[in-house]
Design a protein around this motif. Sequence first.
Motif, PDB file in Angstrom:
ATOM      1  N   ALA C  20       0.849  -1.193   0.000  1.00 43.61           N
ATOM      2  CA  ALA C  20       0.000   0.000   0.000  1.00 43.61           C
ATOM      3  C   ALA C  20       0.885   1.244   0.000  1.00 43.61           C
ATOM      4  CB  ALA C  20      -0.919  -0.005   1.218  1.00 43.61           C
ATOM      5  N   GLU C  21       0.515   2.182  -0.846  1.00 47.09           N
ATOM      6  CA  GLU C  21       1.292   3.412  -0.944  1.00 47.09           C
ATOM      7  C   GLU C  21       0.793   4.427   0.085  1.00 47.09           C
ATOM      8  OE1 GLU C  21       0.898   5.464  -4.672  1.00 47.09           O
ATOM      9  OE2 GLU C  21       2.162   7.113  -3.977  1.00 47.09           O
ATOM     10  N   VAL C  22       1.738   5.114   0.700  1.00 49.24           N
ATOM     11  CA  VAL C  22       1.382   6.196   1.615  1.00 49.24           C
ATOM     12  C   VAL C  22       1.043   7.414   0.768  1.00 49.24           C
ATOM     13  CG1 VAL C  22       2.202   7.687   3.473  1.00 49.24           C
ATOM     14  CG2 VAL C  22       2.942   5.290   3.382  1.00 49.24           C
ATOM     15  N   VAL C  23      -0.234   7.806   0.757  1.00 49.49           N
ATOM     16  CA  VAL C  23      -0.592   8.985  -0.042  1.00 49.49           C
ATOM     17  C   VAL C  23      -0.571  10.259   0.801  1.00 49.49           C
ATOM     18  CG1 VAL C  23      -1.868   7.850  -1.885  1.00 49.49           C
ATOM     19  CG2 VAL C  23      -3.057   8.443   0.204  1.00 49.49           C
ATOM     20  N   ASN C  24      -0.595  10.082   2.112  1.00 58.72           N
ATOM     21  CA  ASN C  24      -0.411  11.250   2.974  1.00 58.72           C
ATOM     22  C   ASN C  24       0.080  10.759   4.332  1.00 58.72           C
ATOM     23  OD1 ASN C  24      -0.442  13.984   3.557  1.00 58.72           O
ATOM     24  ND2 ASN C  24      -2.464  13.848   4.531  1.00 58.72           N
ATOM     25  N   ALA C  25       1.007  11.513   4.907  1.00 55.01           N
ATOM     26  CA  ALA C  25       1.535  11.140   6.226  1.00 55.01           C
ATOM     27  C   ALA C  25       1.789  12.415   7.010  1.00 55.01           C
ATOM     28  CB  ALA C  25       2.832  10.359   6.076  1.00 55.01           C
ATOM     29  N   GLN C  26       1.328  12.410   8.248  1.00 53.13           N
ATOM     30  CA  GLN C  26       1.420  13.648   9.015  1.00 53.13           C
ATOM     31  C   GLN C  26       1.502  13.323  10.501  1.00 53.13           C
ATOM     32  OE1 GLN C  26      -2.087  15.964   8.373  1.00 53.13           O
ATOM     33  NE2 GLN C  26      -1.335  17.702   9.557  1.00 53.13           N
ATOM     34  N   ASN C  40      -1.562  -0.559  -3.789  1.00 52.94           N
ATOM     35  CA  ASN C  40      -0.769  -0.349  -5.003  1.00 52.94           C
ATOM     36  C   ASN C  40      -1.448  -0.887  -6.255  1.00 52.94           C
ATOM     37  OD1 ASN C  40       1.119   0.736  -3.343  1.00 52.94           O
ATOM     38  ND2 ASN C  40       2.818  -0.513  -4.084  1.00 52.94           N
ATOM     39  N   ASN C  41      -2.219  -1.983  -6.078  1.00 51.77           N
ATOM     40  CA  ASN C  41      -2.857  -2.571  -7.256  1.00 51.77           C
ATOM     41  C   ASN C  41      -4.143  -1.838  -7.660  1.00 51.77           C
ATOM     42  OD1 ASN C  41      -4.743  -3.349  -5.397  1.00 51.77           O
ATOM     43  ND2 ASN C  41      -4.219  -5.525  -5.446  1.00 51.77           N
ATOM     44  N   GLY C  42      -4.463  -0.751  -6.951  1.00 52.69           N
ATOM     45  CA  GLY C  42      -5.617   0.061  -7.320  1.00 52.69           C
ATOM     46  C   GLY C  42      -6.953  -0.480  -6.842  1.00 52.69           C
ATOM     47  N   ASP C  43      -6.939  -1.666  -6.182  1.00 57.25           N
ATOM     48  CA  ASP C  43      -8.199  -2.246  -5.702  1.00 57.25           C
ATOM     49  C   ASP C  43      -8.834  -1.380  -4.629  1.00 57.25           C
ATOM     50  OD1 ASP C  43      -7.958  -4.337  -7.381  1.00 57.25           O
ATOM     51  OD2 ASP C  43      -7.477  -5.838  -5.843  1.00 57.25           O
ATOM     52  N   MET C  44     -10.170  -1.507  -4.519  1.00 55.01           N
ATOM     53  CA  MET C  44     -10.876  -0.920  -3.398  1.00 55.01           C
ATOM     54  C   MET C  44     -10.496  -1.691  -2.141  1.00 55.01           C
ATOM     55  SD  MET C  44     -12.998   1.422  -4.579  1.00 55.01           S
ATOM     56  CE  MET C  44     -14.523   1.587  -3.632  1.00 55.01           C
ATOM     57  N   PHE C  45     -10.521  -1.039  -1.008  1.00 55.02           N
ATOM     58  CA  PHE C  45     -10.258  -1.727   0.249  1.00 55.02           C
ATOM     59  C   PHE C  45     -11.576  -1.773   1.005  1.00 55.02           C
ATOM     60  CE2 PHE C  45      -8.377  -2.117   4.550  1.00 55.02           C
ATOM     61  CZ  PHE C  45      -7.594  -3.234   4.299  1.00 55.02           C
ATOM     62  N   ASP C  46     -12.209  -2.948   1.030  1.00 50.28           N
ATOM     63  CA  ASP C  46     -13.531  -3.083   1.641  1.00 50.28           C
ATOM     64  C   ASP C  46     -13.423  -3.404   3.115  1.00 50.28           C
ATOM     65  OD1 ASP C  46     -15.120  -2.585  -0.536  1.00 50.28           O
ATOM     66  OD2 ASP C  46     -14.896  -4.634  -1.301  1.00 50.28           O
ATOM     67  N   TYR C  47     -14.061  -2.609   3.927  1.00 47.32           N
ATOM     68  CA  TYR C  47     -14.021  -2.920   5.364  1.00 47.32           C
ATOM     69  C   TYR C  47     -15.205  -2.269   6.056  1.00 47.32           C
ATOM     70  CZ  TYR C  47     -12.034   1.780   5.851  1.00 47.32           C
ATOM     71  OH  TYR C  47     -11.814   3.131   5.802  1.00 47.32           O
ATOM     72  N   GLN C  48     -15.401  -2.646   7.319  1.00 48.65           N
ATOM     73  CA  GLN C  48     -16.450  -2.092   8.167  1.00 48.65           C
ATOM     74  C   GLN C  48     -15.806  -1.158   9.193  1.00 48.65           C
ATOM     75  OE1 GLN C  48     -19.978  -2.754   8.361  1.00 48.65           O
ATOM     76  NE2 GLN C  48     -19.438  -3.285   6.251  1.00 48.65           N
ATOM     77  N   PRO C  49     -16.519  -0.101   9.614  1.00 47.49           N
ATOM     78  CA  PRO C  49     -15.967   0.726  10.696  1.00 47.49           C
ATOM     79  C   PRO C  49     -15.658  -0.158  11.903  1.00 47.49           C
ATOM     80  CG  PRO C  49     -17.990   1.720   9.833  1.00 47.49           C
ATOM     81  CD  PRO C  49     -17.853   0.370   9.191  1.00 47.49           C
ATOM     82  N   GLY C  50     -14.474   0.023  12.483  1.00 44.61           N
ATOM     83  CA  GLY C  50     -14.108  -0.750  13.665  1.00 44.61           C
ATOM     84  C   GLY C  50     -13.254  -1.967  13.370  1.00 44.61           C
ATOM     85  N   GLN C  51     -13.119  -2.340  12.091  1.00 42.71           N
ATOM     86  CA  GLN C  51     -12.262  -3.490  11.784  1.00 42.71           C
ATOM     87  C   GLN C  51     -10.781  -3.115  11.898  1.00 42.71           C
ATOM     88  OE1 GLN C  51     -13.953  -5.042   7.930  1.00 42.71           O
ATOM     89  NE2 GLN C  51     -13.845  -6.959   9.096  1.00 42.71           N
ATOM     90  N   ILE C  52      -9.942  -4.136  11.934  1.00 41.27           N
ATOM     91  CA  ILE C  52      -8.503  -3.894  12.082  1.00 41.27           C
ATOM     92  C   ILE C  52      -7.738  -4.412  10.871  1.00 41.27           C
ATOM     93  CG2 ILE C  52      -8.351  -3.875  14.598  1.00 41.27           C
ATOM     94  CD1 ILE C  52      -7.717  -6.875  14.459  1.00 41.27           C
ATOM     95  N   ILE C  53      -6.512  -3.912  10.743  1.00 42.21           N
ATOM     96  CA  ILE C  53      -5.584  -4.476   9.754  1.00 42.21           C
ATOM     97  C   ILE C  53      -4.265  -4.776  10.452  1.00 42.21           C
ATOM     98  CG2 ILE C  53      -6.568  -3.249   7.777  1.00 42.21           C
ATOM     99  CD1 ILE C  53      -4.060  -1.353   7.983  1.00 42.21           C
ATOM    100  N   ALA C  74     -13.602   4.151   0.048  1.00 42.28           N
ATOM    101  CA  ALA C  74     -12.732   3.011   0.292  1.00 42.28           C
ATOM    102  C   ALA C  74     -11.520   2.934  -0.633  1.00 42.28           C
ATOM    103  CB  ALA C  74     -13.536   1.726   0.210  1.00 42.28           C
ATOM    104  N   LYS C  75     -11.370   3.866  -1.522  1.00 39.76           N
ATOM    105  CA  LYS C  75     -10.180   3.880  -2.375  1.00 39.76           C
ATOM    106  C   LYS C  75      -8.949   4.137  -1.505  1.00 39.76           C
ATOM    107  CE  LYS C  75      -9.455   3.558  -6.919  1.00 39.76           C
ATOM    108  NZ  LYS C  75      -9.747   2.283  -7.586  1.00 39.76           N
ATOM    109  N   THR C  76      -9.116   4.997  -0.516  1.00 40.90           N
ATOM    110  CA  THR C  76      -8.031   5.210   0.446  1.00 40.90           C
ATOM    111  C   THR C  76      -8.558   4.877   1.837  1.00 40.90           C
ATOM    112  OG1 THR C  76      -8.605   7.502   0.910  1.00 40.90           O
ATOM    113  CG2 THR C  76      -7.082   7.117  -0.919  1.00 40.90           C
TER     114      THR C  76
END
Lengths: 340, 249, 282
Positions: C20-26, C40-53, C74-76
Amino acid sequence: MTQQFLRDDDLMPFVEGLMNRYPVIAPVAKRTRFVFEKLIAADDLRLDYDTTVLPPKKVFFPSRQDLIHFDQQGFSACIEPQAQVLMGVHPHDIKGIAMSDRFYSDRHFDNNYMAYRQVTYIIGSSVQQHYKYAFFGSINADKPLSGHDLFMTKIDGGYVIEVVSDKGAELLACGSFSEASPAQIAEAEAVNAAAMENCPQKLNGGSAEIREKVRAAYESPLWDEMSEDCFSCGSCNIVCPTCYCFDVQDEWNVDGASGCRFRLWDACLTSEFSEVTGPGGTENFRDKRAERYRHRYMRKAAYLNDQLGGPACTGCGRCSGACTADIANPVNVINKVLEQ
Amino acid sequence: MAKLKCAWFDFACCEGCQVELTNYGEPFVQLLEHLEPVEFREVMSEKTTGPIDVAFIEGSFTREADRRRLEEIRARAKVVVAYGSCATSGGINALKNHMDDYAGEVYGADKDRPHLNSAKALPVSAAIKVDYEVRGCPMDRDELLRIVQQVVHGTAKVYVPSYPVCVECKRRETVCRYDDGEYCLGPIARAGCGAPCPADGIPCEACRGLAEQPNQEAMVKVLVDNGKLPQQRAENLSRMFTANFRGDA
Amino acid sequence: MSCKNSKEKTDPGIFMPKAAEVVNAQMVTPTEKHFTLRLNNGDMFDYQPGQIIEAGRFGFGEIPLGLSSSPVNAKTFDIVVRNIGKVSQALCELNTGDTMTVRGPFGNGFPVDELKGKDILIIAGGIGLCPVRSMIQYILQHRGEFGRFTLFFGARTPQDLLFEEDLEQWRASTDVHYFETVDRPDKAWQGNVGVITTLFPQAAGIGPDTHVIICGPPVMYKFVIAELDKLKVPRGHVFVDLERRMKCGVGKCGHCQINDKYVCLDGPVFRFSDIENLEEAI
């Protein structure tokens, strides 16, 4: 499926036949104990072993297993299964493998284990000598064996070979067998029944009773008393056929540009297992050794019992023997809980 | 990336850790692609007084005069690695901290010669700030290598286990020394070494110190009951490498 | 089980991450860094509020983190990393354009469907705001689908107030009744001072019909629950977001077990009434 007979004199040619086609992992002697190891010579095989230091799980998930290799260009999986034969597995260890198969495949399929599991031929064998701590005759005893391919039972003059799967039938090409007679089959059944009957140690309760009583003993002072001499050394975990926890770490190669992510067996009895790093430093959710000691028995006897329909224990007795403080014997612990 | 300038220094020790490193073979040679030794008494005669990237310090801090030398090293080193038991805990040297006449016992008639005069044996961190510690007697060269890798990658923290040596023995399927009727300190000794000693038939002496939450009372019991040691020896056995960290020392 | 099964030939295993590319960091506080990522592969990232990675960097490792953005875009997706350990330090060294790895999403998030139409109170302590921010954003994006929305946020000092832009927006918004407090004020601080429970008397409308989400340091839960009990909020309406050091995220490694629950499978969001008797939970 069929029952074959292998004469004593034909055992070594069969093992050599297997070794010509596959790596063969089987019990061999190591100092005062036995271990599962790749056979170098067929006559290193010790089917008369009592138990091994580590259970055969290590054949599918070694104590350290690479997960991902990485370098400057990217990263890749490192699952490279090759057909192999795991030979001489006692019935209770076959049950242990069936349990870990479930743990590693339920809900999320763990191919780093399962890929190696699926290419392995498993040849079970009867118990010729009991480990002094064994109690497999009184735990999950009625559970049928599954997941193996052949099962060999030592009887007078040779072995009765039960062909359990098509995979197992393939292996018959590696040796010379004759059809087992009804008398030989009956003798084999008696041998295996006697092995269950003659376990040196015995649990005093069934699966459901164990589950309820152990769960009910959560607040009991027993855990404090029994864990007083616990070293939190994790030996009982690491030698357990149904323990499956692990840690994941990264490591650089000497080139400083590439490396590996790997996992290694972990132990919930150690204090660092349940640590969480927080802003105020490290917090431990099972800080006391009695809590960790209890967790192991709760997990085996109650929590996983719910999932498996029986305790997550094979009665192999490895934990009892591995505990230098002699406090980990499930027979002592659970029988004590059952008395309450 | 420019090679890291590295220097090795020794204080009160046997220099066995330096020898251990020179015996490393191929991995150490590969490592030389990333670092340039500028001072290393066991392998070269050159000395350095300039700035260094990484200072490796072996041996315990046991004389006040050493403090100045340590401070001088710290002042010109970006990273200080204390390695080996002597440098990280005072090591075996620290046994003298708890004896009345250690000099007489060790040196006999020579005990008053001025160069034998020393104070308490302490870890290097008692004199200067240390960035990384590599425990063990000798230090574990694989662990030293891991730490150097982390330094190369600019990381501040390195994971080292705090659990007992038994975990590592079992992982490599070493037959327990107690199964062989021998004794061992593995159940209370801190792991991280990979447990080479029991695998070679040598008892663990806890050279990396004690594990987290060591159960000393149970250890004494096991040493007496299973290891067949006399009570007093059992009680004293784990002091060798832990003299500076014990309430009962 | 057959060795002719093709699954093991193609399945790279549960540890194979995605880049995954960092598109913003602060840096958002002296120790916390807020990352916006895109696969990086441009896919959507599907998740529910509260889930973890599991967020990671090769050579250093992975750590579990709650997603702190709403999945509506979900693109970012966002995470916040607190620089306190080996891996988190390595992650915090990354900047826009760098790559990190992600696995997931894992676990059960907030029960969005159950919460719809209800009065919501969210209570966040310190970095606990990060995972619940996914739910806050979701509610604000679907404001009409929820009832009265109250938000409590407590931090140790004014410097520890995360997401300054969000806070500004919430302070001004009429969509959320926002209350904040700090334990230790500085000279410039004009707001409430004290632990998070001091906010309860200021807020109206919390009662038996309110549904509550809590995330914060373990010490906070006990006191907050006691206040909710006083206000007669049923414990079955209370959801807690727990944190453990999961190594795998998929219920294998055992590090996140709380009695018979796995935080990564059964959580990280738990109904409080399901875990209140689990000694190891809080």
